[in-house]
Design an enzyme around this catalytic site. Structure first.
Site, mmCIF file in Angstrom:
data_model
loop_
_atom_site.group_PDB
_atom_site.id
_atom_site.type_symbol
_atom_site.label_atom_id
_atom_site.label_comp_id
_atom_site.label_asym_id
_atom_site.label_seq_id
_atom_site.Cartn_x
_atom_site.Cartn_y
_atom_site.Cartn_z
ATOM 1 N N HIS A 102 0.844 -1.194 0.000
ATOM 2 C CA HIS A 102 0.000 0.000 0.000
ATOM 3 C C HIS A 102 0.882 1.249 0.000
ATOM 4 C CE1 HIS A 102 -3.184 -2.768 0.914
ATOM 5 N NE2 HIS A 102 -2.635 -3.094 2.068
ATOM 6 N N GLU A 120 -1.318 -0.224 8.388
ATOM 7 C CA GLU A 120 -2.289 -1.124 8.993
ATOM 8 C C GLU A 120 -1.618 -2.020 10.030
ATOM 9 O OE1 GLU A 120 -3.446 -4.563 6.222
ATOM 10 O OE2 GLU A 120 -2.428 -3.177 4.852
ATOM 11 N N HIS A 178 3.367 -7.519 1.890
ATOM 12 C CA HIS A 178 2.737 -8.394 2.864
ATOM 13 C C HIS A 178 1.669 -9.276 2.230
ATOM 14 C CE1 HIS A 178 0.127 -4.808 2.685
ATOM 15 N NE2 HIS A 178 -0.859 -5.683 2.846
ATOM 16 N N ARG A 198 -1.382 -4.948 -6.147
ATOM 17 C CA ARG A 198 -1.158 -6.390 -6.109
ATOM 18 C C ARG A 198 0.115 -6.711 -6.877
ATOM 19 N NH1 ARG A 198 -5.656 -8.074 -8.514
ATOM 20 N NH2 ARG A 198 -6.873 -7.916 -6.609
#
Length: 324
Positions: A102, A120, A178, A198
């Site tokens: 991200h 996150e 991740h 992705r």
């Protein structure tokens, strides 16, 4: 003027091929029919994805409407936020998710349309034997090495894999490569962003006979190649014996509470997202009045100032909030 109170929200479900049915069977969510319920968005204000208040005088209002109409009461010291800045969700990963990254805030702001970055953290609620998460890259992995591995279909050779069990926590700053491994049920707190690049999809072929779209160039540009492998978070004691600190960063703070007698949560001038992991809990001022158990989430407005939490037996709870 309406006085704000602890909100419960209607969950928003996301169906993806890697999902299962544990959002219903374990967390008690009303998921309906179907095999692939992957995510339950508990608290969200992001474009068309809107939590809706389920209890009290503001029932039926979206979180965006609450922010617009009662932002100072809700957000307190963070009233300058035009949107609610955090997103809280549960994920049921029956198989391993794609390898993702991200962007940070500055990069996300340049997108069309603009978005927040996405830092996150994950908390493992349940894990099948030998479950893994992939967090960060192995030492020495640079951009060219990762790009070549993706092209050759061997990206996993350069991912840092961590065995995890229930109670483990992983912190993933924006820019960290991740993936959540199969067999995991996870709670996630993040910035209110839905921007995902992705990088790799384990050579998976979809039901249409085609691989899913990758975003390799954008993902490589977003990746922080200086971070290396990520370690599990070590819970840190606080000045309250029933509270440990899981994550503290510039985007959010995440604590775990363990208690078996009534305790007081002081909002400290900001709002809190609390979520039950074990036991049953009633929240003072909740118009629904009854206690609720595993998977129940409340949004506590800043204006509440202090609220008594009353357990039925031992309770484990997560508490997420914005830093000062």
């Amino acid at each position: 003027m309406i006085t704000l109170y602890p909100f419960r929200m209607r969950p928003i479900f996301r169906n993806y091929p890697w999902g299962g049915r544990r959002l219903g069977s374990v967390l008690g969510k009303p998921i309906g029919e179907g095999p692939h319920f992957a995510e339950s968005w508990e608290i969200v204000d992001h474009g068309d994805a809107q939590s809706v208040v389920a209890n009290g005088a503001l029932a039926g209002k979206t979180l965006s409407q609450v922010v617009a109409e009662h932002g100072e009461q809700l957000l307190g010291i963070r009233y300058a936020q035009a949107e609610f800045p955090l997103l809280y969700k549960f994920l049921d990963a029956q198989r391993t998710l794609s390898v993702q990254v991200h962007p940070h805030d500055d990069m996300a702001a340049q997108l069309t349309p603009p978005d927040m970055g996405k830092t996150e953290a994950w908390y493992v609620l349940a894990a099948e034997p030998d479950s893994l998460v992939y967090a960060g890259l192995k030492p020495g992995t640079d951009r060219d090495t990762l790009a070549r591995a993706i092209a050759q279909g061997v990206c996993e050779d350069y991912l840092h894999a961590i065995p995890v069990t229930a109670g483990d926590c992983v912190f993933l700053p924006a820019g960290t490569v991740h993936a959540i491994g199969g067999g995991l049920l996870v709670a996630e707190i993040q910035q209110a962003s839905d921007t995902t690049f992705r990088l790799y999809d384990w050579n998976f072929i979809g039901a249409d006979g085609q691989p899913r779209e990758l975003h390799v160039e954008q993902g490589l540009a977003a990746t922080d190649f200086t971070t290396g492998p990520v370690a599990l978070q070590t819970p840190v004691p606080t000045d309250r014996s029933h509270v440990v600190r899981l994550v503290e960063c510039d985007k959010f703070v995440w604590d775990r509470w363990t208690f078996d007698k009534p305790v007081e949560l002081q909002t400290g001038g900001g709002c809190h997202i609390i979520s039950v992991l074990a036991g049953e809990l009633s929240v003072e001022g909740d118009p629904a009045a009854q206690s609720a158990g595993l998977g129940q989430t409340w949004l506590i407005p800043a204006s509440v100032e202090a609220v008594t939490l009353t357990p039925r037996g031992p309770v484990v709870m997560l508490d997420a909030y914005l830093p000062d």
